[in-house]
Design a protein around this motif. Structure first.
Motif, PDB file in Angstrom:
ATOM      1  N   GLN A  91       0.400  -1.451   0.093  1.00  9.51           N
ATOM      2  CA  GLN A  91       0.006   0.314  -0.106  1.00  9.51           C
ATOM      3  C   GLN A  91       0.646   1.030  -0.352  1.00  9.51           C
ATOM      4  O   GLN A  91       1.605   1.238   0.899  1.00  9.51           O
ATOM      5  CB  GLN A  91      -0.894  -0.058   1.255  1.00  9.51           C
ATOM      6  N   HIS A 120      -3.363   2.578  -3.852  1.00 15.12           N
ATOM      7  CA  HIS A 120      -3.231   3.895  -4.095  1.00 15.12           C
ATOM      8  C   HIS A 120      -2.089   3.897  -4.791  1.00 15.12           C
ATOM      9  O   HIS A 120      -1.986   5.121  -4.238  1.00 15.12           O
ATOM     10  CB  HIS A 120      -2.695   3.987  -2.785  1.00 15.12           C
ATOM     11  N   GLU A 180      -1.174   7.863  -7.337  1.00 15.79           N
ATOM     12  CA  GLU A 180      -1.769   9.555  -6.745  1.00 15.79           C
ATOM     13  C   GLU A 180      -0.281  10.887  -6.655  1.00 15.79           C
ATOM     14  O   GLU A 180       0.878  10.228  -7.492  1.00 15.79           O
ATOM     15  CB  GLU A 180      -2.136   9.590  -5.565  1.00 15.79           C
ATOM     16  N   CYS A 208      -6.582   1.945  -7.240  1.00 16.08           N
ATOM     17  CA  CYS A 208      -6.420   3.079  -6.610  1.00 16.08           C
ATOM     18  C   CYS A 208      -7.688   2.914  -6.045  1.00 16.08           C
ATOM     19  O   CYS A 208      -8.880   2.830  -6.418  1.00 16.08           O
ATOM     20  CB  CYS A 208      -6.290   3.269  -8.249  1.00 16.08           C
ATOM     21  N   SER A 209      -7.955   4.854  -6.013  1.00 19.99           N
ATOM     22  CA  SER A 209      -8.764   5.504  -5.103  1.00 19.99           C
ATOM     23  C   SER A 209      -9.453   6.449  -5.769  1.00 19.99           C
ATOM     24  O   SER A 209     -10.585   6.767  -5.509  1.00 19.99           O
ATOM     25  CB  SER A 209      -8.621   5.643  -4.090  1.00 19.99           C
ATOM     26  N   THR A 210      -9.241   6.932  -7.325  1.00 20.94           N
ATOM     27  CA  THR A 210      -9.974   7.377  -8.122  1.00 20.94           C
ATOM     28  C   THR A 210     -10.462   7.122  -9.534  1.00 20.94           C
ATOM     29  O   THR A 210      -8.828   6.498  -9.674  1.00 20.94           O
ATOM     30  CB  THR A 210     -10.329   9.096  -7.554  1.00 20.94           C
ATOM     31  N   ASN A 253     -10.592   0.805 -10.118  1.00 27.60           N
ATOM     32  CA  ASN A 253     -10.843   2.313  -9.476  1.00 27.60           C
ATOM     33  C   ASN A 253     -11.321   1.484  -8.783  1.00 27.60           C
ATOM     34  O   ASN A 253     -12.762   1.121  -7.984  1.00 27.60           O
ATOM     35  CB  ASN A 253     -12.045   2.964  -9.931  1.00 27.60           C
ATOM     36  N   GLY A 300     -11.821   3.095  -4.777  1.00 29.69           N
ATOM     37  CA  GLY A 300     -11.730   4.179  -3.742  1.00 29.69           C
ATOM     38  C   GLY A 300     -10.639   3.740  -2.726  1.00 29.69           C
ATOM     39  O   GLY A 300     -10.064   2.647  -3.189  1.00 29.69           O
ATOM     40  N   ALA A 301     -10.981   4.504  -2.031  1.00 25.93           N
ATOM     41  CA  ALA A 301      -9.790   4.521  -0.842  1.00 25.93           C
ATOM     42  C   ALA A 301     -10.276   3.290   0.237  1.00 25.93           C
ATOM     43  O   ALA A 301     -11.131   3.427   1.170  1.00 25.93           O
ATOM     44  CB  ALA A 301     -10.019   5.649   0.298  1.00 25.93           C
ATOM     45  N   ILE A 330      -8.174  12.472   2.487  1.00 20.26           N
ATOM     46  CA  ILE A 330      -8.803  11.208   2.384  1.00 20.26           C
ATOM     47  C   ILE A 330     -10.607  11.239   3.844  1.00 20.26           C
ATOM     48  O   ILE A 330     -11.462  11.154   3.752  1.00 20.26           O
ATOM     49  CB  ILE A 330      -8.301   9.907   2.358  1.00 20.26           C
ATOM     50  N   TYR A 346     -13.428  10.285  -2.820  1.00 24.59           N
ATOM     51  CA  TYR A 346     -13.087   8.533  -2.704  1.00 24.59           C
ATOM     52  C   TYR A 346     -13.466   7.748  -1.933  1.00 24.59           C
ATOM     53  O   TYR A 346     -12.685   5.970  -1.803  1.00 24.59           O
ATOM     54  CB  TYR A 346     -11.950   8.786  -1.559  1.00 24.59           C
ATOM     55  N   SER A 362     -14.212  -0.695  -0.397  1.00 26.19           N
ATOM     56  CA  SER A 362     -12.373  -1.051  -0.850  1.00 26.19           C
ATOM     57  C   SER A 362     -12.545  -2.338  -1.141  1.00 26.19           C
ATOM     58  O   SER A 362     -12.304  -3.161  -1.991  1.00 26.19           O
ATOM     59  CB  SER A 362     -12.085   0.187  -0.671  1.00 26.19           C
TER      60      SER A 362
END
Length: 400
Positions: free
Chosen positions: A113, A137, A140, A163-165, A184, A186-187, A309, A368, A373
């Motif tokens: 991560q 993640h 970014e 990934c988060s978005t 994708n 999310g966080a 976040i 996010y 997730s």
């Protein structure tokens, strides 16, 4: 269950190594760790390293054990200082230790991560041992950190990307990664917020020996690891601004990054000279207390990714200072100050205190995600029969 059924379960079980090096990433992957440990399709191999093992940062390995996780391996990283040469030596030593650890555990997949140097060492070791890498993640941007380069490096070493978005998904594909392996989700850090039992105000006050009211503010500031001068400049202005307030301060320890000694020194100086309110300095709050603090503080100030976040889930105002998080997608609850001066900090405080800004927070949506997730990651891992075929990577060229 007969012997044939047992054999089938053993044959299907996939060994998943997960590395955790700090209180921050542990909170992010906590729900994922739970799902992996409780799912018979997987065997979790949790590797604990970095700040978790250091008394200076709260020795949070004890909390991991208390939470019921079985630790498969401990990788000790000897950081003798907070300068670039110390971090460089630590990366080298950590790479050797991770190589030995992973060769012993022989996981089918390793999950990493974020962007800390421990993760770079683990990724390098996995790459050498032909162990597929799943990265959380990626994509970014944080322009003020060496983490920026580390994050993108792990992306290029990685084979699965969570990934988060959607913006970050597109960026990973832009880096040449196959779209079918970029998800994708999310966080993951938001998942724990949905499931954790937050402390009542009374219980939180007892736990911290600290009273919370509308004057209570959370500071979580980390060094700008690319620049000693920038770290000095930002902390000088930040703590002078804080001296001119009448808030009560909850202050968390900085990460073990370049120049964290500068930040710690400023924190200690402030604690000895501030006369306008109460101060509580905490090495590690842990997830339950940290999220509970977010619920009850007036606002958050600093440069932590959690302010970007997680704070949005509590609809809290955030003053994001400096260049550490420059480039990261930011929700509408955040006021960013790249040029950190006392004047600009006062303007930001005035803005987040306005009725207009407060009303805007009522309709805040977190870009996010919504807290599911980890389930998405697990479902993706289940759909892949064998991770070995991921090792052969093809560069994805974007048509222009």
């Amino acid at each position: 269950m007969n012997e044939n059924e047992k054999r089938k379960i053993i044959m299907k079980t996939k060994k998943i190594a997960v590395v955790s090096g700090s209180r921050a990433d542990y909170g992010i992957i906590f729900t994922l760790l739970q799902l992996l440990q409780n799912d018979r399709d997987f065997k979790l191999q949790l590797i604990v390293t970095g700040m978790h093992l250091l008394k200076k940062f709260g020795k949070t390995i004890d909390q991991i054990k208390k939470d019921g996780f079985q630790i498969a391996a401990i990788v000790r990283i000897d950081i003798t200082g907070a300068q670039g040469i110390d971090i460089g030596r630590a990366i080298g030593k950590a790479t050797i230790k991770f190589t030995e650890t992973l060769d012993n555990l022989k996981p089918d997949l390793i999950i990493l991560q974020g962007d800390r140097f421990e993760m770079l060492a683990a990724a390098t070791a996995a790459l050498a041992l032909n162990i597929p890498i799943a990265h959380i993640h990626g994509g970014e941007i944080t322009e003020g950190l060496i983490d920026e380069q580390i994050r993108h490096s792990i992306t290029k070493m990685g084979h699965l990307h969570f990934c988060s978005t959607e913006l970050y998904r597109k960026r990973i594909i832009q880096m040449g990664e196959q779209p079918k392996y970029v998800f994708n989700v999310g966080a993951p850090g938001l998942d724990l917020i949905k499931q954790i039992r937050l402390l009542s105000k009374e219980d939180l006050e007892k736990s911290l020996d600290f009273k919370f009211d509308d004057k209570t503010v959370l500071l979580t500031y980390h060094p700008v690891s690319l620049s000693k001068e920038q770290t000095i400049k930002e902390t000088e202005a930040l703590f002078k601004f804080m001296q001119q307030t009448n808030f009560d301060w909850i202050i968390t320890y900085p990460n073990a990054d370049n120049f964290n000694d500068i930040v710690l020194k400023k924190i200690m100086e402030f604690s000895q000279t501030y006369k306008n309110g109460k101060i509580q300095i905490i090495k590690s709050l842990g997830s339950q207390r940290y999220f509970s603090v977010l619920k009850y503080v007036r606002f958050v100030i600093g440069n932590s990714s959690s302010g970007i976040i997680e704070a949005a889930m509590f609809k809290k105002p955030v003053i994001d200072i400096g260049i550490r998080q420059k480039g990261r997608l930011k929700p509408a609850n955040i006021i960013s100050i790249e040029n950190v001066t006392i004047t600009n900090l006062k303007k930001a405080l005035q803005k987040i205190s306005s009725i207009e800004f407060t009303n805007k927070l009522l309709k805040l949506k977190n870009p996010y995600g919504s807290g599911d997730s980890s389930k998405k990651i697990i479902n993706t891992l289940k759909k892949i029969d064998s991770y070995d075929y991921l090792l052969t990577k093809k560069f994805w060229d974007i048509k222009v």
